[in-house]
Design a protein around this motif. Structure first.
Motif, mmCIF file in Angstrom:
data_model
loop_
_atom_site.group_PDB
_atom_site.id
_atom_site.type_symbol
_atom_site.label_atom_id
_atom_site.label_comp_id
_atom_site.label_asym_id
_atom_site.label_seq_id
_atom_site.Cartn_x
_atom_site.Cartn_y
_atom_site.Cartn_z
ATOM 1 N N VAL A 96 7.755 13.513 -6.478
ATOM 2 C CA VAL A 96 8.003 12.563 -5.472
ATOM 3 C C VAL A 96 7.137 12.939 -4.293
ATOM 4 N N PHE A 97 6.893 14.199 -4.138
ATOM 5 C CA PHE A 97 6.096 14.789 -3.000
ATOM 6 C C PHE A 97 4.467 14.113 -3.167
ATOM 7 N N ALA A 98 4.055 14.071 -4.512
ATOM 8 C CA ALA A 98 2.600 13.704 -4.669
ATOM 9 C C ALA A 98 2.510 12.452 -4.501
ATOM 10 N N GLY A 99 3.799 11.676 -5.104
ATOM 11 C CA GLY A 99 3.898 10.116 -4.785
ATOM 12 C C GLY A 99 3.929 9.773 -3.229
ATOM 13 N N ALA A 100 4.552 10.707 -2.412
ATOM 14 C CA ALA A 100 4.415 10.213 -0.946
ATOM 15 C C ALA A 100 3.270 10.560 -0.241
ATOM 16 N N ALA A 101 2.457 11.513 -0.805
ATOM 17 C CA ALA A 101 1.048 11.921 -0.250
ATOM 18 C C ALA A 101 0.074 10.560 -0.577
ATOM 19 N N LEU A 102 0.352 9.923 -1.720
ATOM 20 C CA LEU A 102 -0.528 9.088 -2.248
ATOM 21 C C LEU A 102 -0.365 7.731 -1.239
ATOM 22 N N THR A 103 0.773 7.620 -0.301
ATOM 23 C CA THR A 103 0.992 6.546 0.437
ATOM 24 C C THR A 103 0.257 6.354 1.948
ATOM 25 N N ALA A 104 -0.097 7.587 2.201
ATOM 26 C CA ALA A 104 -0.772 7.886 3.382
ATOM 27 C C ALA A 104 -2.159 6.898 3.475
ATOM 28 N N GLY A 109 0.595 -1.084 -0.058
ATOM 29 C CA GLY A 109 -0.009 -0.111 -0.033
ATOM 30 C C GLY A 109 0.780 1.181 0.015
ATOM 31 N N VAL A 110 2.085 1.187 0.449
ATOM 32 C CA VAL A 110 2.919 2.307 0.203
ATOM 33 C C VAL A 110 3.806 2.275 -1.112
ATOM 34 N N VAL A 111 4.159 1.033 -1.327
ATOM 35 C CA VAL A 111 5.065 1.278 -2.616
ATOM 36 C C VAL A 111 4.480 1.173 -4.021
ATOM 37 N N THR A 112 3.154 0.650 -4.144
ATOM 38 C CA THR A 112 2.323 0.532 -5.245
ATOM 39 C C THR A 112 2.169 2.045 -5.771
ATOM 40 N N PRO A 113 1.389 2.561 -5.054
ATOM 41 C CA PRO A 113 0.766 4.116 -5.125
ATOM 42 C C PRO A 113 1.986 5.263 -5.314
ATOM 43 N N PHE A 114 2.967 5.040 -4.488
ATOM 44 C CA PHE A 114 4.256 5.732 -4.468
ATOM 45 C C PHE A 114 4.968 5.858 -5.757
ATOM 46 N N ILE A 115 5.162 4.685 -6.484
ATOM 47 C CA ILE A 115 5.798 4.386 -7.712
ATOM 48 C C ILE A 115 5.013 4.827 -8.727
ATOM 49 N N LEU A 116 3.661 4.360 -8.778
ATOM 50 C CA LEU A 116 2.770 4.706 -9.862
ATOM 51 C C LEU A 116 2.362 6.191 -9.940
ATOM 52 N N GLY A 117 2.359 6.759 -8.828
ATOM 53 C CA GLY A 117 2.349 8.412 -8.617
ATOM 54 C C GLY A 117 3.311 9.082 -9.240
ATOM 55 N N THR A 118 4.285 8.608 -8.686
ATOM 56 C CA THR A 118 5.713 9.473 -9.159
ATOM 57 C C THR A 118 5.974 9.157 -10.374
ATOM 58 N N LEU A 119 6.206 8.015 -10.866
ATOM 59 C CA LEU A 119 6.520 7.880 -12.419
ATOM 60 C C LEU A 119 5.458 8.418 -13.385
ATOM 61 N N GLY A 120 4.133 8.094 -13.154
ATOM 62 C CA GLY A 120 3.229 8.721 -13.935
ATOM 63 C C GLY A 120 3.254 10.384 -14.175
ATOM 64 N N LEU A 121 3.601 11.087 -12.994
ATOM 65 C CA LEU A 121 3.619 12.514 -12.987
ATOM 66 C C LEU A 121 4.724 12.751 -13.741
ATOM 67 N N VAL A 122 5.868 12.369 -13.433
ATOM 68 C CA VAL A 122 7.367 12.393 -14.197
ATOM 69 C C VAL A 122 7.282 12.291 -15.887
ATOM 70 N N TYR A 123 6.360 10.930 -15.993
ATOM 71 C CA TYR A 123 6.725 10.610 -17.436
ATOM 72 C C TYR A 123 5.679 11.156 -18.298
ATOM 73 N N LEU A 124 4.296 10.920 -17.633
ATOM 74 C CA LEU A 124 3.090 11.101 -18.264
ATOM 75 C C LEU A 124 2.692 12.819 -18.530
ATOM 76 N N PHE A 125 3.101 13.452 -17.372
ATOM 77 C CA PHE A 125 2.756 15.049 -17.262
ATOM 78 C C PHE A 125 3.869 15.675 -17.307
#
Length: 463
Positions: free
Chosen positions: A183-191, A159-175
């Protein structure tokens, strides 16, 4: 000596020592800063209580009402609580305009008061999040965390690793969002908000069920992992770059600080209890405990970690002492004073206008918000299905129970905003993610349990 002569003498004396006149003006400015800060606190407390009461009465977490109340009085709506960030000036603050009506001030003077007042409230807000994490640590149970089974550990890690990786990589490479905000947004998704989930589980009578215990254990572990991630990400903001060696150092230093503080604190806890018992003055337990939390927060700041990691560790340590229950009762009043300042300020600083779809440049922010909400839901729902060999468990309910971000997600957004790491659109997208996941999870959790886990009576009828 006549009165006229005395007056002339004093004027002559003042002209020779202009510092005296400066001090007087400074004292006047200080009084106005205090006056504007007091008005700001009135607005903050009114917004927090009004929003909290509304949410409580419609069966939603009051903390969500504090956030929405902050949005209502902040830059997005009424403009009562505005901070000198992002190019805003005293003219954007209704309170500063009100102050100008009461006192004759120059534009430069108003701007100086506006900046000082904003800095003062921001400091109180940061103090609020330190106290909040101290309270969260105090409510956690180390023995219970150690006792939690492997299912909770697996769910927490996934529950920490999955949203963190998906969120961080998605924002970097898709947007094409910069790495640090991503990284900050990905970290917020882990909570995961343990408070919101626990309340819903208690209301539907599932708190003591196997699913309920797994959810609570995993949520507590999520909080610990999330705080470490937040400390690491906050440190990355200070260094301004992401290097593998630096990242490993930060992770190890955060883990070492947390573990070391707990081990040393447990050794010193008998001294803490003895000191409290020997003191006779009022407030001894509360002040000594807060001092301990502030010392650990200071140490964390000095070694380039976040102060909240220190206060969280202090809470975990003191939760192991015989003073825990008494301290929990006393910290409530302090928390009620400072923590709402943090949540209202997070909402007040959030400019939701960047999500206005009628403005073409804002549409990317809306897409980012939709992406974060999707990742936030999927990244937690999948956790329940990582448990194998136990078909009797309601795996969907476990995953849904991990969805709400609540106050923990707001901590990430607030720290990111205060550090300047987040763009306006990214910050607003995170806030929207927190709000939507907090709204969605409670009714969905009720449905998941009702539909997929039959009660004893239902089992009897079906047989």
């Amino acid at each position: 000596m006549s009165t006229l002569t005395l007056t002339l003498s004093l004027l002559d004396f003042a002209s020779k020592f202009p510092l005296l006149t400066t001090v007087t003006e400074s004292e006047a400015d200080g009084a106005l800063v205090l006056a504007s800060a007091l008005l700001s606190l009135v607005v903050i407390y009114f917004a927090s209580k009004l929003g909290g009461e509304i949410c409580f009465r419609i069966n939603l977490p009051p903390v969500l009402g504090e956030l929405v109340g902050g949005v209502a009085v902040g830059v997005s709506a009424l403009g009562l609580l505005v901070f000198p960030e992002g190019g805003t000036t005293a003219n954007d603050s209704v309170l500063m305009q009100f102050l100008q009506l009461a006192v004759d001030l120059t534009p430069e003077g108003v701007q100086a008061i506006f900046s000082a007042q904003g800095e003062f409230i921001s400091i109180l807000s940061e103090l609020g999040v330190i106290i909040l994490l101290f309270e969260i640590g105090l409510e956690s149970d180390l023995k219970e965390l150690i006792r939690v089974g492997p299912q909770a550990v697996i769910i927490a890690i996934v529950g920490v690793v999955t949203p963190f990786i998906l969120g961080t990589l998605g924002l970097v490479y898709l947007f094409n969002v910069p790495v640090i905000p991503s990284v900050f947004a990905g970290a917020a998704l882990t909570a995961t908000s343990i408070g919101i989930t626990a309340k819903v589980l208690a209301e539907i009578g599932r708190l003591s069920s196997s699913e309920g215990q797994i959810i609570i254990g995993a949520a507590v572990l999520d909080d610990i992992l999330g705080i470490i991630i937040l400390a690491v990400v906050g440190s990355l903001v200070k260094t301004g770059e992401i290097q593998v060696v630096n990242l490993i150092y930060l992770v190890l230093s955060a883990a070492a600080f947390l573990i070391g503080a707990i081990l040393i604190g447990r050794l010193l806890s008998p001294l803490y209890v003895r000191l409290i018992n020997e003191m006779k003055t009022r407030g001894r337990l509360l002040l000594v405990s807060l001092s301990f939390a502030f010392v650990l927060s200071y140490i964390a700041q000095v070694i380039q970690l976040e102060g909240i990691l220190g206060s969280f560790a202090a809470g975990l340590i003191l939760a192991e002492t015989e003073k825990r229950k008494e301290l929990e009762e006393q910290i409530v009043a302090v928390s009620d004073i400072f923590v709402p300042i943090f949540f209202v300020c997070v909402g007040a600083k959030t400019d939701l206008s960047v999500l206005n779809p009628t403005i073409p440049s804002n549409r990317e922010g809306l897409i980012i918000a939709a992406f974060l909400v999707t990742v936030a839901i999927i990244g937690k729902v999948v956790t329940g299905f990582t448990i194998f060999g136990q078909p009797h468990l309601n795996k969907l309910a476990i995953g849904v129970g991990m969805i709400p971000r609540g106050e923990v997600g707001l901590v990430f957004a607030g720290v990111g905003s205060a550090s300047g790491a987040l763009t306006q659109s990214t910050e607003a997208a995170i806030i929207m993610m927190v709000i939507l996941t907090t709204f969605i999870a409670p009714p969905w959790l009720r449905i998941a349990f009702k539909e997929l886990v039959p009660t004893a009576k239902e089992k009897e009828l079906s047989s």
